[in-house]
Design an enzyme around this catalytic site. Structure first.
Site, PDB file in Angstrom:
ATOM      1  N   LYS A   5       4.615   0.727   9.324  1.00 53.80           N
ATOM      2  CA  LYS A   5       4.748   2.049   8.718  1.00 53.80           C
ATOM      3  C   LYS A   5       4.126   3.119   9.615  1.00 53.80           C
ATOM      4  CE  LYS A   5       3.248   0.155   4.885  1.00 53.80           C
ATOM      5  NZ  LYS A   5       2.669  -0.090   3.568  1.00 53.80           N
ATOM      6  N   GLU A  45       0.882  -1.167   0.000  1.00 51.16           N
ATOM      7  CA  GLU A  45       0.000   0.000   0.000  1.00 51.16           C
ATOM      8  C   GLU A  45       0.921   1.218   0.000  1.00 51.16           C
ATOM      9  OE1 GLU A  45      -2.712   0.398   3.309  1.00 51.16           O
ATOM     10  OE2 GLU A  45      -3.591   2.186   2.410  1.00 51.16           O
ATOM     11  N   ARG A  93       5.255 -12.765   9.599  1.00 49.19           N
ATOM     12  CA  ARG A  93       5.992 -11.549   9.267  1.00 49.19           C
ATOM     13  C   ARG A  93       7.322 -11.508  10.024  1.00 49.19           C
ATOM     14  NH1 ARG A  93       3.687  -6.373   9.260  1.00 49.19           N
ATOM     15  NH2 ARG A  93       1.741  -7.091   8.401  1.00 49.19           N
TER      16      ARG A  93
HETATM   17  P1  ATP Z   1       2.817  -2.124   7.706  1.00 49.75           P
HETATM   18  O1  ATP Z   1       2.065  -2.624   8.883  1.00 49.75           O
HETATM   19  O2  ATP Z   1       4.246  -1.908   7.964  1.00 49.75           O
HETATM   20  O3  ATP Z   1       2.168  -0.955   7.070  1.00 49.75           O
HETATM   21  P2  ATP Z   1       1.610  -3.763   5.770  1.00 49.75           P
HETATM   22  O4  ATP Z   1       1.511  -5.238   5.867  1.00 49.75           O
HETATM   23  O5  ATP Z   1       0.397  -2.964   5.991  1.00 49.75           O
HETATM   24  O6  ATP Z   1       2.803  -3.320   6.680  1.00 49.75           O
HETATM   25  P3  ATP Z   1       1.752  -3.483   2.951  1.00 49.75           P
HETATM   26  O7  ATP Z   1       2.143  -2.273   2.215  1.00 49.75           O
HETATM   27  O8  ATP Z   1       0.352  -3.904   2.879  1.00 49.75           O
HETATM   28  O9  ATP Z   1       2.250  -3.299   4.423  1.00 49.75           O
HETATM   29  O10 ATP Z   1       2.729  -4.691   2.606  1.00 49.75           O
HETATM   30  C1  ATP Z   1       3.082  -5.177   1.356  1.00 49.75           C
HETATM   31  C2  ATP Z   1       3.493  -6.611   1.534  1.00 49.75           C
HETATM   32  O11 ATP Z   1       4.570  -6.717   2.446  1.00 49.75           O
HETATM   33  C3  ATP Z   1       2.349  -7.430   2.099  1.00 49.75           C
HETATM   34  O12 ATP Z   1       2.218  -8.616   1.326  1.00 49.75           O
HETATM   35  C4  ATP Z   1       2.765  -7.703   3.515  1.00 49.75           C
HETATM   36  O13 ATP Z   1       2.282  -8.923   3.939  1.00 49.75           O
HETATM   37  C5  ATP Z   1       4.291  -7.684   3.427  1.00 49.75           C
HETATM   38  N1  ATP Z   1       4.886  -7.306   4.707  1.00 49.75           N
HETATM   39  C6  ATP Z   1       4.689  -6.176   5.404  1.00 49.75           C
HETATM   40  N2  ATP Z   1       5.347  -6.187   6.575  1.00 49.75           N
HETATM   41  C7  ATP Z   1       6.015  -7.369   6.619  1.00 49.75           C
HETATM   42  C8  ATP Z   1       6.881  -7.987   7.570  1.00 49.75           C
HETATM   43  N3  ATP Z   1       7.212  -7.393   8.714  1.00 49.75           N
HETATM   44  N4  ATP Z   1       7.368  -9.215   7.265  1.00 49.75           N
HETATM   45  C9  ATP Z   1       7.060  -9.805   6.112  1.00 49.75           C
HETATM   46  N5  ATP Z   1       6.251  -9.291   5.183  1.00 49.75           N
HETATM   47  C10 ATP Z   1       5.718  -8.083   5.421  1.00 49.75           C
HETATM   48 MG    MG Z   2      -0.943  -1.568   5.831  1.00 49.26          MG
END
Ligand code: ATP
Ligand code: MG
Length: 548
Positions: free
Chosen positions: A269, A34, A259
């Protein structure tokens, strides 16, 4: 793929089976960020997994921006995400935006209504929650559930035309209010949001919910293995439900993995943004941040980050990885690549009283003894040199093997020096050390006459080049306690010092990396470094108690 490889990455095993059974013709994965922030090391785990899995099976990976929430997304984030993935060294097959599919998603939603599988809801968010039931109790059907297809079509059309306010109505899938999985109790699939979208502008005021949009995006792109983190496991039945209902001919499979969590690090983020907004960090690419851009600025290499991501493996249960393991990989990567040189971070002047005034000797030194192909360099030596302030003590404790009155030490690449005097200023601070050198003891001469316990580094004063050094400590201190993660922030995570480097480093360029003898690995900062005074970020210290 060896047994060990498939056990450290269970997803690889699934893909291998699928291909063996002919379930798919080609492996297609996607990385779906995102665009609401910069990528962090957790994302790197997902990037490495998705791209390398497809690559291994001769398939492809799309980069897809999951931009279904108009309120938080931004072009700056899109540019940074692309830059980071390219820097890691991956090439996406196609660049897509979820918002490119808004027409198609709308069509799918209308199809669901036509088939009696979706309805427009009048209840408020709180009422929907109250009707939903609990893990023990079934939910209650909403009065809106019995609307006719005709009425639902008209209302959804009105939602789209902007005839209702933000939040006034939603579209819900009509599944099962008694399902043991709460996510199947008529989840919301479209909401009203009067906001300008970075890509579609004001075309839409209704937006699909992430859980509805994601399976459709995967289906549209022909994704075969849709890899996501564990918190989506409970959503999988709904993911499969959406895929079953569509008329798009594709059968993506959702697979969840744990994760990445790292010690001394916050990863979301939202939290990283908070660190910036509250001035604990200077921006997304602050070298203390666990973002890809922060790690890059600090001096991490793509090779080190990727080797780390491969090593941690892919599992189904949450775990916490020691941040020192990440550091281990950057040391390993730079060990043979980085030139080794000397830098004095907190200088103290030493006068070699038996060295003739104005005379400079140019000593030979290897650039990297572990990698002789890197050649040699010239190091000046003369009557005045700098050593570290911490390498001299007036009144040392036992086992202090550096310089003190009447002691002798070795200078790396040069001579033994013996301290016979020192000078203090009016405040009592030591300003100058006086030593003699022994010409017999020249490095490389094979001198065995006597031994010394300490070896110090130095920089010759007349040829020295001024430099700034930025030494980082953990941004998050796991030892602290508190309710909020901000209570764990270490207030002393940055130390800036002024010192000197060898003259042969006069032309360093951004991102040049060095090992400074005894101090660790350093990277030339790409933004604040300049020709007159280079700025070095310490990537990592040389030694660690960490064992792989
Ligand atoms: P955040 O909570 O940091 O915003 P998110 O999961 O909302 O992370 P996205 O932008 O939706 O972030 O993530 C893109 C991809 O990265 C998704 O497929 C998510 O599962 C993966 N991802 C995000 N954080 C991690 C992590 N700590 N370990 C492994 N994969 C991750
Ligand atoms: Mg997110």
């Amino acid at each position: 793929m060896t047994e060990q490889e498939s056990s450290s990455n269970f997803i690889k095993h699934i893909v291998k089976e699928d291909m063996k059974n002919g379930r798919y013709d080609e492996v297609v994965t996607r990385f779906p960020p995102e665009p609401n922030g910069y990528l962090h090391i957790g994302h790197a785990k997902s990037i490495v997994l998705n791209f390398e899995l497809a690559e291994e099976f001769g398939g492809r990976t799309n980069l897809r921006f999951d931009d279904t929430n108009p309120l938080k997304e931004d072009e700056e984030f899109i540019a940074s995400i692309k830059e980071d993935i390219e820097w890691l060294g991956y090439e996406w097959s196609e660049l897509r935006f979820a918002s490119d599919y808004f027409d198609e998603m709308y069509r799918q939603a209308v199809r669901l209504i036509e088939q009696g599988k979706a309805y427009v809801e009048d209840l408020s968010q709180e009422e929907i929650r109250a009707y939903r039931g609990t893990l023990k109790e079934a939910g209650t059907e909403s009065p809106s559930r019995s609307r006719t297809v005709e009425e639902n079509l008209q209302l959804f059309e009105k939602m789209k035309r902007g005839e209702f306010a933000t939040g006034e109505k939603v579209l819900r899938a009509k599944i099962d209010m008694a399902s043991p999985n709460i996510n199947m109790r008529d989840p919301v699939i479209y909401r009203i949001q009067h906001a300008t979208h970075h890509n579609t502008g004001d075309t839409w005021c209704i937006y699909p919910m992430y859980t509805f949009a994601h399976p459709l995006e995967d289906a549209i792109e022909g994704v075969t293995h849709s890899i996501c983190t564990l918190e989506f496991e409970d959503q999988r039945p709904f993911y499969d439900w959406v895929i079953e209902q569509t008329d798009i001919a594709a059968e993506p499979k959702q697979i969840e993995f744990a994760r990445l969590n790292l010690t001394n690090t916050v990863m979301s983020k939202r939290k990283l943004k908070q660190l910036i907004d509250e001035d604990y960090a200077d921006g997304w690419d602050d070298p203390r941040m666990p973002t890809i851009s922060g790690l890059r600025r600090r001096g991490y290499t793509p090779e080190a980050i990727k080797a780390f991501c491969r090593e941690i493996g892919v599992a189904k249960s949450d775990n916490l990885v020691d941040v020192r393991m990440l550091e281990h990989f950057v040391r390993e990567d730079l060990k043979l690549k980085a030139p080794r040189t000397m830098a004095v971070l907190k200088p103290l002047k030493v006068v070699i009283t038996n060295w003739p005034e104005g005379e400079i000797e140019w000593l030979d030194a290897e650039i990297n003894p572990e990698n002789p192909e890197m050649g040699t360099r010239k190091i000046p030596f003369s009557r005045e040199i700098y050593i570290e302030q911490s390498d001299f003590m007036e009144d040392p404790p036992k086992k202090y093997f550096r310089l003190f009155p009447d002691n002798e030490v070795r200078l790396k690449h040069a001579y033994f020096i013996h301290c016979h005097d020192y000078v203090k200023d009016e405040n009592g601070d030591i300003t100058e050390i006086h030593c003699t050198y022994d010409p017999e003891t020249k490095s490389g001469s094979g001198f065995t006459g006597r031994k010394v316990k300490g070896t110090l580094h130095f920089v010759e004063a007349s040829q020295a080049k001024a430099a700034e050094f930025r030494l980082y400590n953990r941004l998050i201190d796991d030892e602290k306690s508190g309710d909020d993660f901000l209570d764990f922030v270490n207030p002393d995570s940055l130390e800036v010092t002024d010192g000197f480097i060898e003259p042969n480093m006069a032309d360093v360029k951004p991102h040049d990396k060095f090992q400074f003898f005894r101090h660790g690995y350093f990277n030339v900062d790409p933004y604040i470094s300049n020709k007159d005074k280079p700025v070095f970020n310490r990537i990592v210290e040389l030694k660690s108690s960490f064992k792989l």
